[in-house]
Design a protein around this motif. Structure first.
Motif, PDB file in Angstrom:
ATOM      1  N   SER A 162       5.500  20.334  18.126  1.00 23.75           N
ATOM      2  CA  SER A 162       6.714  21.045  18.547  1.00 23.75           C
ATOM      3  C   SER A 162       7.119  20.555  19.929  1.00 23.75           C
ATOM      4  O   SER A 162       6.279  20.084  20.716  1.00 23.75           O
ATOM      5  N   PHE A 163       8.428  20.654  20.206  1.00 23.38           N
ATOM      6  CA  PHE A 163       8.936  20.260  21.524  1.00 23.38           C
ATOM      7  C   PHE A 163       9.774  21.399  22.089  1.00 23.38           C
ATOM      8  O   PHE A 163      10.469  22.108  21.355  1.00 23.38           O
ATOM      9  N   ARG A 164       9.674  21.539  23.376  1.00 18.55           N
ATOM     10  CA  ARG A 164      10.381  22.620  24.052  1.00 18.55           C
ATOM     11  C   ARG A 164      11.881  22.395  23.957  1.00 18.55           C
ATOM     12  O   ARG A 164      12.392  21.330  24.300  1.00 18.55           O
ATOM     13  N   ARG A 165      12.574  23.381  23.462  1.00 17.54           N
ATOM     14  CA  ARG A 165      14.031  23.312  23.357  1.00 17.54           C
ATOM     15  C   ARG A 165      14.611  24.492  24.124  1.00 17.54           C
ATOM     16  O   ARG A 165      14.564  25.631  23.689  1.00 17.54           O
ATOM     17  N   GLU A 166      15.129  24.170  25.297  1.00 20.99           N
ATOM     18  CA  GLU A 166      15.646  25.238  26.149  1.00 20.99           C
ATOM     19  C   GLU A 166      16.851  24.728  26.931  1.00 20.99           C
ATOM     20  O   GLU A 166      16.871  23.572  27.384  1.00 20.99           O
ATOM     21  N   LYS A 167      17.819  25.588  27.073  1.00 23.29           N
ATOM     22  CA  LYS A 167      19.045  25.204  27.774  1.00 23.29           C
ATOM     23  C   LYS A 167      18.749  24.783  29.215  1.00 23.29           C
ATOM     24  O   LYS A 167      17.913  25.395  29.891  1.00 23.29           O
ATOM     25  N   TYR A 168      19.389  23.724  29.609  1.00 23.77           N
ATOM     26  CA  TYR A 168      19.265  23.158  30.957  1.00 23.77           C
ATOM     27  C   TYR A 168      17.926  22.440  31.180  1.00 23.77           C
ATOM     28  O   TYR A 168      17.618  22.049  32.309  1.00 23.77           O
ATOM     29  N   ILE A 169      17.100  22.344  30.142  1.00 25.40           N
ATOM     30  CA  ILE A 169      15.849  21.588  30.283  1.00 25.40           C
ATOM     31  C   ILE A 169      15.854  20.524  29.183  1.00 25.40           C
ATOM     32  O   ILE A 169      15.317  20.729  28.082  1.00 25.40           O
ATOM     33  N   PRO A 170      16.525  19.386  29.447  1.00 29.68           N
ATOM     34  CA  PRO A 170      16.707  18.375  28.389  1.00 29.68           C
ATOM     35  C   PRO A 170      15.418  17.671  27.986  1.00 29.68           C
ATOM     36  O   PRO A 170      15.318  17.167  26.885  1.00 29.68           O
ATOM     37  N   ARG A 171      14.459  17.615  28.840  1.00 34.14           N
ATOM     38  CA  ARG A 171      13.216  16.934  28.520  1.00 34.14           C
ATOM     39  C   ARG A 171      12.052  17.924  28.674  1.00 34.14           C
ATOM     40  O   ARG A 171      11.204  17.782  29.534  1.00 34.14           O
ATOM     41  N   GLY A 172      12.038  18.885  27.817  1.00 34.15           N
ATOM     42  CA  GLY A 172      11.021  19.939  27.940  1.00 34.15           C
ATOM     43  C   GLY A 172       9.612  19.483  27.599  1.00 34.15           C
ATOM     44  O   GLY A 172       8.634  20.054  28.058  1.00 34.15           O
ATOM     45  N   GLY A 173       9.512  18.455  26.787  1.00 35.02           N
ATOM     46  CA  GLY A 173       8.193  17.934  26.457  1.00 35.02           C
ATOM     47  C   GLY A 173       7.524  18.677  25.308  1.00 35.02           C
ATOM     48  O   GLY A 173       8.059  19.650  24.760  1.00 35.02           O
ATOM     49  N   PRO A 174       6.334  18.223  24.922  1.00 32.12           N
ATOM     50  CA  PRO A 174       5.629  18.828  23.779  1.00 32.12           C
ATOM     51  C   PRO A 174       5.104  20.227  24.118  1.00 32.12           C
ATOM     52  O   PRO A 174       4.694  20.481  25.246  1.00 32.12           O
ATOM     53  N   ASP A 175       5.171  21.119  23.135  1.00 30.84           N
ATOM     54  CA  ASP A 175       4.611  22.460  23.370  1.00 30.84           C
ATOM     55  C   ASP A 175       3.951  23.018  22.100  1.00 30.84           C
ATOM     56  O   ASP A 175       3.916  24.223  21.886  1.00 30.84           O
ATOM     57  N   GLY A 176       3.440  22.115  21.252  1.00 31.29           N
ATOM     58  CA  GLY A 176       2.751  22.563  20.038  1.00 31.29           C
ATOM     59  C   GLY A 176       1.327  23.021  20.337  1.00 31.29           C
ATOM     60  O   GLY A 176       0.535  22.286  20.945  1.00 31.29           O
ATOM     61  N   PHE A 185      -2.033  15.769  23.269  1.00 32.01           N
ATOM     62  CA  PHE A 185      -1.959  14.310  23.282  1.00 32.01           C
ATOM     63  C   PHE A 185      -0.935  13.775  24.287  1.00 32.01           C
ATOM     64  O   PHE A 185      -0.624  12.590  24.299  1.00 32.01           O
ATOM     65  N   LYS A 186      -0.422  14.653  25.118  1.00 32.34           N
ATOM     66  CA  LYS A 186       0.533  14.247  26.151  1.00 32.34           C
ATOM     67  C   LYS A 186      -0.183  13.448  27.240  1.00 32.34           C
ATOM     68  O   LYS A 186      -1.290  13.794  27.657  1.00 32.34           O
ATOM     69  N   SER A 187       0.434  12.381  27.669  1.00 29.14           N
ATOM     70  CA  SER A 187      -0.148  11.565  28.750  1.00 29.14           C
ATOM     71  C   SER A 187       0.986  10.930  29.552  1.00 29.14           C
ATOM     72  O   SER A 187       2.169  11.076  29.208  1.00 29.14           O
ATOM     73  N   SER A 188       0.616  10.202  30.584  1.00 24.46           N
ATOM     74  CA  SER A 188       1.638   9.563  31.427  1.00 24.46           C
ATOM     75  C   SER A 188       2.369   8.466  30.688  1.00 24.46           C
ATOM     76  O   SER A 188       3.504   8.110  31.035  1.00 24.46           O
ATOM     77  N   THR A 189       1.729   7.920  29.650  1.00 18.36           N
ATOM     78  CA  THR A 189       2.360   6.852  28.886  1.00 18.36           C
ATOM     79  C   THR A 189       2.922   7.327  27.557  1.00 18.36           C
ATOM     80  O   THR A 189       3.561   6.570  26.842  1.00 18.36           O
ATOM     81  N   ASN A 190       2.630   8.538  27.193  1.00 21.55           N
ATOM     82  CA  ASN A 190       3.131   9.107  25.933  1.00 21.55           C
ATOM     83  C   ASN A 190       3.663  10.500  26.223  1.00 21.55           C
ATOM     84  O   ASN A 190       2.953  11.500  26.094  1.00 21.55           O
ATOM     85  N   ARG A 191       4.918  10.541  26.661  1.00 20.13           N
ATOM     86  CA  ARG A 191       5.498  11.801  27.086  1.00 20.13           C
ATOM     87  C   ARG A 191       5.926  12.683  25.908  1.00 20.13           C
ATOM     88  O   ARG A 191       6.120  13.878  26.079  1.00 20.13           O
ATOM     89  N   ALA A 192       6.089  12.099  24.741  1.00 16.65           N
ATOM     90  CA  ALA A 192       6.577  12.875  23.592  1.00 16.65           C
ATOM     91  C   ALA A 192       5.713  12.586  22.359  1.00 16.65           C
ATOM     92  O   ALA A 192       6.186  11.985  21.386  1.00 16.65           O
ATOM     93  N   PRO A 193       4.459  12.962  22.408  1.00 19.57           N
ATOM     94  CA  PRO A 193       3.578  12.681  21.261  1.00 19.57           C
ATOM     95  C   PRO A 193       3.992  13.483  20.029  1.00 19.57           C
ATOM     96  O   PRO A 193       4.346  14.653  20.132  1.00 19.57           O
ATOM     97  N   ARG A 194       3.984  12.797  18.907  1.00 17.37           N
ATOM     98  CA  ARG A 194       4.275  13.476  17.633  1.00 17.37           C
ATOM     99  C   ARG A 194       3.010  13.516  16.763  1.00 17.37           C
ATOM    100  O   ARG A 194       3.070  13.323  15.562  1.00 17.37           O
ATOM    101  N   ARG A 195       1.944  13.764  17.414  1.00 14.52           N
ATOM    102  CA  ARG A 195       0.631  13.726  16.744  1.00 14.52           C
ATOM    103  C   ARG A 195      -0.055  15.088  16.852  1.00 14.52           C
ATOM    104  O   ARG A 195      -0.005  15.736  17.894  1.00 14.52           O
ATOM    105  N   SER A 196      -0.667  15.475  15.790  1.00 17.04           N
ATOM    106  CA  SER A 196      -1.504  16.688  15.796  1.00 17.04           C
ATOM    107  C   SER A 196      -2.657  16.444  14.819  1.00 17.04           C
ATOM    108  O   SER A 196      -2.675  15.453  14.091  1.00 17.04           O
ATOM    109  N   THR A 197      -3.623  17.346  14.797  1.00 14.34           N
ATOM    110  CA  THR A 197      -4.738  17.218  13.844  1.00 14.34           C
ATOM    111  C   THR A 197      -4.845  18.505  13.021  1.00 14.34           C
ATOM    112  O   THR A 197      -4.469  19.593  13.476  1.00 14.34           O
ATOM    113  N   ASN A 198      -5.356  18.318  11.818  1.00  8.51           N
ATOM    114  CA  ASN A 198      -5.582  19.474  10.949  1.00  8.51           C
ATOM    115  C   ASN A 198      -6.932  20.100  11.266  1.00  8.51           C
ATOM    116  O   ASN A 198      -7.865  19.424  11.732  1.00  8.51           O
ATOM    117  N   GLY A 199      -7.058  21.373  10.989  1.00 10.52           N
ATOM    118  CA  GLY A 199      -8.352  22.035  11.147  1.00 10.52           C
ATOM    119  C   GLY A 199      -9.359  21.531  10.119  1.00 10.52           C
ATOM    120  O   GLY A 199      -8.988  21.097   9.024  1.00 10.52           O
TER     121      GLY A 199
END
Length: 338
Positions: free
Chosen positions: A22-36, A130-144
């Motif tokens: 998931s990615f943060r979607r909020e008004k006035y914050i265009p680059r909210g980043g991952p929040d999953g 999985f957020k890092s300085s080189t991967n600001r928008a990771p689309r990766r997660s793991t299953n339980g």
């Protein structure tokens, strides 16, 4: 043959919840980043000792025991809820085996003690991990991970002070009916008793002991003949064994001396430790012997057996000699605990 003190059940721990992308979607914050967020751990299955239980009978009707799955992770970095554990109450003295591998998982020996039998799955990771300085928008997660699943074999060695040992129809059920409140079935054919029965024998207001009526032993029981070792092993936690002997079998059927030796041999073959437990000889059904030959017949049996331990002559059916036996047992048990 199913015994109430043995049961096979299925236990399933809960799977771990999956991580969220998931990615943060909020008004006035265009680059909210991952929040999953992460998922929750799956629930674990435990056995718990309960001194209020003394058989595994309930497991004949409820065989599946499943813990709850962990909740999936959510947006806004919310972690999923952990699955509820499943606690299965069992009698004290229950042993748990993996039914597929025959591995002993453990034993519950105290009231309230817990034993882990199926581990819950580990939670999955959300993309915020999985957020890092080189991967600001990771689309990766793991299953339980999956929770453990297994067939569990439960065994309960009968917890009693006194165990009754003898051939079928020696009068064990009649004796426990005569001196306790237990009411096992009594009939004039072999193998009336198909599972151990426990009876509390009250000597007086503050003195009592527990007696176990064990199914009858037959020749070859140590190798699994008849009802096999499924009941012999239940004698191992008794403090005193009463070897009941039918001194008045139907004419021409069996010899009491031979019957005694067969049971004794099976006991020794099954376990030397079990054979070494204190054992008393109880000569039952003396009421069926002629009055003028009763002492002679009993003495002859004792002579052939070369028996040197305690001997009691009773009639369980008519409660003759049972009071003396009960008081002697109580005195012996109290001396053992001094």
């Amino acid at each position: 043959m199913k015994f109430v003190d043995e049961a096979t059940i299925r236990v399933e721990a809960g799977d771990g919840g999956n991580g969220c992308v998931s990615f943060r979607r909020e008004k006035y914050i265009p680059r909210g980043g991952p929040d999953g967020g992460d998922g929750g751990d799956g629930g674990t299955v435990y056995l718990q000792g309960d001194e209020g239980l003394n058989t595994l009978a309930d497991f004949r009707f409820k065989r599946m025991h499943r813990a709850e799955r962990g909740q999936n992770g959510m947006s806004r970095d919310k972690t999923g809820r952990k699955g509820d554990n499943r606690v299965v109450r069992v009698p004290i003295g229950t042993l748990a085996y993996d039914d597929d591998t025959d591995e002993l998982i453990g034993e519950v020996v105290k009231d309230g003690e817990t034993l882990l039998v199926a581990q819950g799955g580990f939670h999955g990771l959300g993309n915020v991990r999985f957020k890092s300085s080189t991967n600001r928008a990771p689309r990766r997660s793991t299953n339980g991970s999956l929770g453990e699943r297994r067939f569990l074999r439960l065994e309960l060695k009968v917890l009693a002070d006194v165990g009754l040992l003898g051939m079928p129809n020696a009068g064990k059920s009649s004796l426990i009916r005569a001196i306790s409140a237990a009411r096992p079935r009594v009939a004039d054919y072999p193998f009336t008793t198909l599972h151990p029965n426990l009876g509390v024998v009250r000597v007086d207001a503050s003195r009592s002991f527990v007696m176990a009526d064990i199914p009858g032993v037959i020749e070859g029981a140590a190798e699994g003949a008849g009802l096999g070792i499924q009941f012999l092993k239940h004698l191992s936690r008794n403090r005193v064994l009463l070897h009941l002997l039918d001194v008045a079998p139907a004419e021409g059927t069996v010899d009491p001396v031979d019957e005694f030796k067969k049971v004794e041999l099976e006991l020794e073959k099954f376990s030397t430790e079990l054979a070494a437990l204190p054992r008393w000889l109880v000569m039952n059904k003396i009421d069926l012997l002629p009055d003028d030959k009763r002492e002679e017949i009993c003495d002859d049996i004792l002579q052939q057996l070369s028996w040197s331990g305690p001997v009691f002559r009773i009639s369980a059916l008519h409660k003759k000699g049972t009071s003396e036996l009960v008081y002697a047992i109580m005195d012996s048990l109290e001396k053992q605990t001094e």
